[in-house]
Design an enzyme around this catalytic site. Structure first.
Site, mmCIF file in Angstrom:
data_model
loop_
_atom_site.group_PDB
_atom_site.id
_atom_site.type_symbol
_atom_site.label_atom_id
_atom_site.label_comp_id
_atom_site.label_asym_id
_atom_site.label_seq_id
_atom_site.Cartn_x
_atom_site.Cartn_y
_atom_site.Cartn_z
ATOM 1 N N GLY A 15 40.212 -30.541 -20.596
ATOM 2 C CA GLY A 15 38.923 -30.419 -21.160
ATOM 3 C C GLY A 15 38.240 -29.555 -20.423
ATOM 4 N N LYS A 16 39.072 -28.251 -20.240
ATOM 5 C CA LYS A 16 38.193 -27.108 -19.642
ATOM 6 C C LYS A 16 37.329 -26.378 -20.665
ATOM 7 C CE LYS A 16 42.333 -25.352 -18.887
ATOM 8 N NZ LYS A 16 43.460 -26.459 -19.030
ATOM 9 N N LYS A 18 35.387 -27.602 -22.807
ATOM 10 C CA LYS A 18 33.996 -28.547 -22.880
ATOM 11 C C LYS A 18 33.167 -27.861 -21.405
ATOM 12 C CE LYS A 18 31.574 -32.588 -22.133
ATOM 13 N NZ LYS A 18 31.329 -34.311 -22.316
ATOM 14 N N ASN A 38 49.045 -20.141 -26.884
ATOM 15 C CA ASN A 38 49.580 -21.537 -26.478
ATOM 16 C C ASN A 38 48.302 -22.095 -26.009
ATOM 17 O OD1 ASN A 38 49.064 -19.947 -24.150
ATOM 18 N ND2 ASN A 38 50.981 -20.732 -23.013
ATOM 19 N N ALA A 39 47.244 -21.851 -25.286
ATOM 20 C CA ALA A 39 46.156 -22.720 -25.098
ATOM 21 C C ALA A 39 45.270 -22.964 -26.226
ATOM 22 C CB ALA A 39 45.205 -21.850 -23.978
ATOM 23 N N GLY A 40 44.643 -24.377 -25.993
ATOM 24 C CA GLY A 40 43.860 -24.957 -26.923
ATOM 25 C C GLY A 40 42.650 -25.670 -26.315
ATOM 26 N N THR A 129 55.343 -24.189 -26.664
ATOM 27 C CA THR A 129 54.398 -24.290 -27.790
ATOM 28 C C THR A 129 54.849 -23.114 -29.144
ATOM 29 O OG1 THR A 129 53.183 -22.396 -27.030
ATOM 30 C CG2 THR A 129 52.383 -24.539 -26.425
ATOM 31 N N GLN A 224 45.875 -23.560 -19.621
ATOM 32 C CA GLN A 224 46.876 -24.571 -19.165
ATOM 33 C C GLN A 224 46.462 -25.476 -17.930
ATOM 34 O OE1 GLN A 224 48.336 -21.112 -20.059
ATOM 35 N NE2 GLN A 224 47.989 -21.944 -22.057
ATOM 36 N N THR A 239 54.467 -22.683 -17.842
ATOM 37 C CA THR A 239 54.345 -21.640 -18.858
ATOM 38 C C THR A 239 54.738 -20.486 -17.947
ATOM 39 O OG1 THR A 239 52.881 -20.726 -20.379
ATOM 40 C CG2 THR A 239 51.872 -21.523 -18.378
ATOM 41 N N VAL A 300 46.998 -27.254 -30.084
ATOM 42 C CA VAL A 300 47.769 -26.201 -30.914
ATOM 43 C C VAL A 300 48.880 -26.719 -31.817
ATOM 44 C CG1 VAL A 300 49.349 -24.196 -30.214
ATOM 45 C CG2 VAL A 300 47.377 -24.567 -28.882
ATOM 46 N N LEU A 332 36.380 -39.864 -18.767
ATOM 47 C CA LEU A 332 36.315 -41.233 -17.954
ATOM 48 C C LEU A 332 36.399 -42.243 -18.954
ATOM 49 C CD1 LEU A 332 35.919 -42.210 -15.117
ATOM 50 C CD2 LEU A 332 33.418 -42.649 -15.471
HETATM 51 P P1 IMP Z 1 54.807 -22.192 -23.410
HETATM 52 O O1 IMP Z 1 53.458 -21.855 -22.752
HETATM 53 O O2 IMP Z 1 54.514 -22.233 -25.081
HETATM 54 O O3 IMP Z 1 55.935 -21.484 -23.079
HETATM 55 O O4 IMP Z 1 55.149 -23.617 -23.122
HETATM 56 C C1 IMP Z 1 55.619 -23.857 -21.966
HETATM 57 C C2 IMP Z 1 55.134 -25.359 -21.551
HETATM 58 O O5 IMP Z 1 53.749 -25.375 -21.161
HETATM 59 C C3 IMP Z 1 55.438 -26.484 -22.346
HETATM 60 O O6 IMP Z 1 55.578 -27.888 -22.024
HETATM 61 C C4 IMP Z 1 54.031 -26.572 -23.206
HETATM 62 O O7 IMP Z 1 53.790 -27.795 -23.836
HETATM 63 C C5 IMP Z 1 53.072 -26.273 -21.915
HETATM 64 N N1 IMP Z 1 51.829 -25.810 -22.517
HETATM 65 C C6 IMP Z 1 51.570 -24.341 -22.618
HETATM 66 N N2 IMP Z 1 50.118 -24.386 -23.244
HETATM 67 C C7 IMP Z 1 49.773 -25.548 -22.865
HETATM 68 C C8 IMP Z 1 48.327 -25.850 -23.024
HETATM 69 O O8 IMP Z 1 47.165 -25.495 -23.386
HETATM 70 N N3 IMP Z 1 48.208 -27.230 -22.681
HETATM 71 C C9 IMP Z 1 49.174 -28.145 -22.302
HETATM 72 N N4 IMP Z 1 50.297 -27.963 -22.399
HETATM 73 C C10 IMP Z 1 50.504 -26.445 -22.467
#
Ligand code: IMP
Length: 428
Positions: A15-16, A18, A38-40, A129, A224, A239, A300, A332
């Site tokens: 939840g970064k 927010k 890859n971040a969401g 991802t 992440q 990652t 994502v 929480l």
């Molecule tokens: P990658 O970053 O796509 O190479 O994925 C490598 C690992 O990091 C995998 O287990 C992904 O599910 C995890 N991962 C990558 N980005 C996120 C994120 O923003 N949130 C949670 N897990 C992530």
């Protein structure tokens, strides 16, 4: 003057977004230092709902300068899509978004390799991802990567794309039986991306250090989480970047003395997506309850997240690696309906007590989480904005986290919206 790092204390999705959005008003610059789309990050306020992947959450505040740092890997197509989507929601994206010329570019062959490897790995897959993040960082480290500045130099770009295709195409086709990529088309597409992004591309290191010298306040936005760090996480289920606070120095060109405060963001329980160790994972009903109530599906990829109880060994590890000064405890309210809430205080590994999460060879140890069970508060905390209004059992839970991590819990999030937050300390 205080610059703040906001870092995920678990496996990401804490939840970064927010928290960055909430604290943003005190800062002039918000910069990302690693990762890619890859971040969401999800930010909700009023009736609005924003999904951010590459762009720092600070972009929702038009007076903040947002920087994509050199430590990131950027897919220009994904970036342009995100800009368009955010603009469609009324977000201003003009000269407030800059991109470091030294960040690396994700190309379609990176994505193809990521997916092909995962498919070929079968049960051993990492669960990435599928965005090409790992292969793009590999190319960076091999020193044949394409950097954002190269998008503006046709001769260099053509040469690098030709070289990359000569190497990646035979691997894609020969090893994985996948389609190849046409260097001419890539050159045309990426030249166009360069043209569209040109005004945003700058020497990110100089820009950020000018901001520091000019007395601006900076927020460093992690993506992440600590246990996904390439060096300190649950390798190989990590990652490919330095997610911890140390990544800020290399990923933005900022000296350590300019990082003044570290806020670790931790969920009140634990989740992870993808493969790898998860000592407190719950497979039965409580895990499903956490998933449903916490809406634990990837921003994502939409994948259901694995869920489990809070793990203090993880939080201690995150506090140690990042020098966490304060914790923002999120979600929480997701624990509101439990009679009892176990918390893992340490592990029993063949009779030995382990209080932190060792990055090395976790798969080879027989981890037994040792739990302390708290009485659930079993009453609604959703939307509460004052600490005093929390049920006594919820306060006990928070206090226990503070005692065990030796970090103050300065923010408690009780719902997805900006307004659903308890702030316990004066803002820095
Ligand atoms: P990658 O970053 O796509 O190479 O994925 C490598 C690992 O990091 C995998 O287990 C992904 O599910 C995890 N991962 C990558 N980005 C996120 C994120 O923003 N949130 C949670 N897990 C992530």
């Amino acid at each position: 003057m205080q610059n703040l790092a906001v870092i995920g204390a678990q496996w990401g999705d804490e939840g970064k977004g927010k928290i960055v959005d909430l604290l943003c008003e005190n800062f002039d610059v918000v910069a990302r230092y690693q990762g890619g789309h890859n971040a969401g990050h999800t930010v909700k306020f009023g009736e609005k709902h924003f999904s951010l992947r590459l762009i720092p959450s600070g972009i929702l505040h038009p007076d903040k300068l947002c920087i994509l740092g050199n430590g990131m890997v950027i897919d220009p197509e994904a970036l342009l899509d995100e800009i368009e989507q955010l603009r469609g929601l009324g977000v201003t994206i003009e000269s407030n978004l800059k991109i470091s010329d030294s960040a690396h570019v994700i190309l379609p062959y990176h994505r193809a390799l990521d997916l092909a490897r995962e498919e070929a790995a079968g049960n051993a897959k990492i669960g990435t991802t599928g965005r090409g993040i790992g292969p793009a960082y590999e190319t960076k480290v091999s020193r044949y990567g394409i950097r954002v500045a190269d998008l503006l130099d046709p001769d260099v770009l053509r040469e690098k794309i030709d070289f990359a295709c000569a190497e990646k195409n035979p691997v894609l086709q020969g090893v994985y039986g996948k389609p190849t990529h046409d260097p001419k088309k890539l050159f045309d597409d990426y030249t166009r991306f360069g043209e569209v992004l040109a005004d945003r591309i700058t020497n990110g290191t100089v820009l950020i250090n000018e901001q520091i010298r000019g007395g601006k306040r900076l927020m460093f936005e992690g993506a992440q989480g600590t246990l996904l760090d390439i060096d300190h996480g649950t390798y190989p289920f990590v990652t490919s970047s330095s997610t911890i606070v140390g990544g800020i120095c290399t990923g933005l060109g900022v000296a350590p003395k300019h990082i003044h405060h570290v806020t670790g963001v931790a969920k009140a329980y634990t989740t992870r997506v993808g493969g790898g160790a998860f000592p407190t994972e719950l497979e039965a009903a409580p895990g499903e309850h956490l998933r449903k109530r916490g809406n634990e599906y990837g921003t994502v990829t939409g994948r259901p997240r694995r869920t489990g109880w809070l793990d203090l060994a993880i939080l201690r590890t995150a506090a140690m690696l990042n020098g966490i000064d304060s914790i923002a405890l999120t979600k929480l309210d997701v624990l509101d309906e439990f009679e009892e809430i176990p918390v893992c205080t340490e592990y029993n590994v063949h009779g030995e007590r382990w209080q932190t999460f060792p990055a090395f060879a976790v798969e080879h140890h027989d981890y037994k989480p040792v739990y302390r069970t708290f009485k659930g508060w079993n009453s609604p905390t959703a939307g509460i904005t004052s600490y005093d209004e929390l049920p006594a059992a919820a306060k006990d839970y928070v206090r226990f986290i503070e005692d065990e991590t030796e970090c103050a819990v300065s923010i408690i999030s009780t719902g997805p919206r900006r307004e659903e937050t308890i702030e316990r300390r004066a803002r820095r």
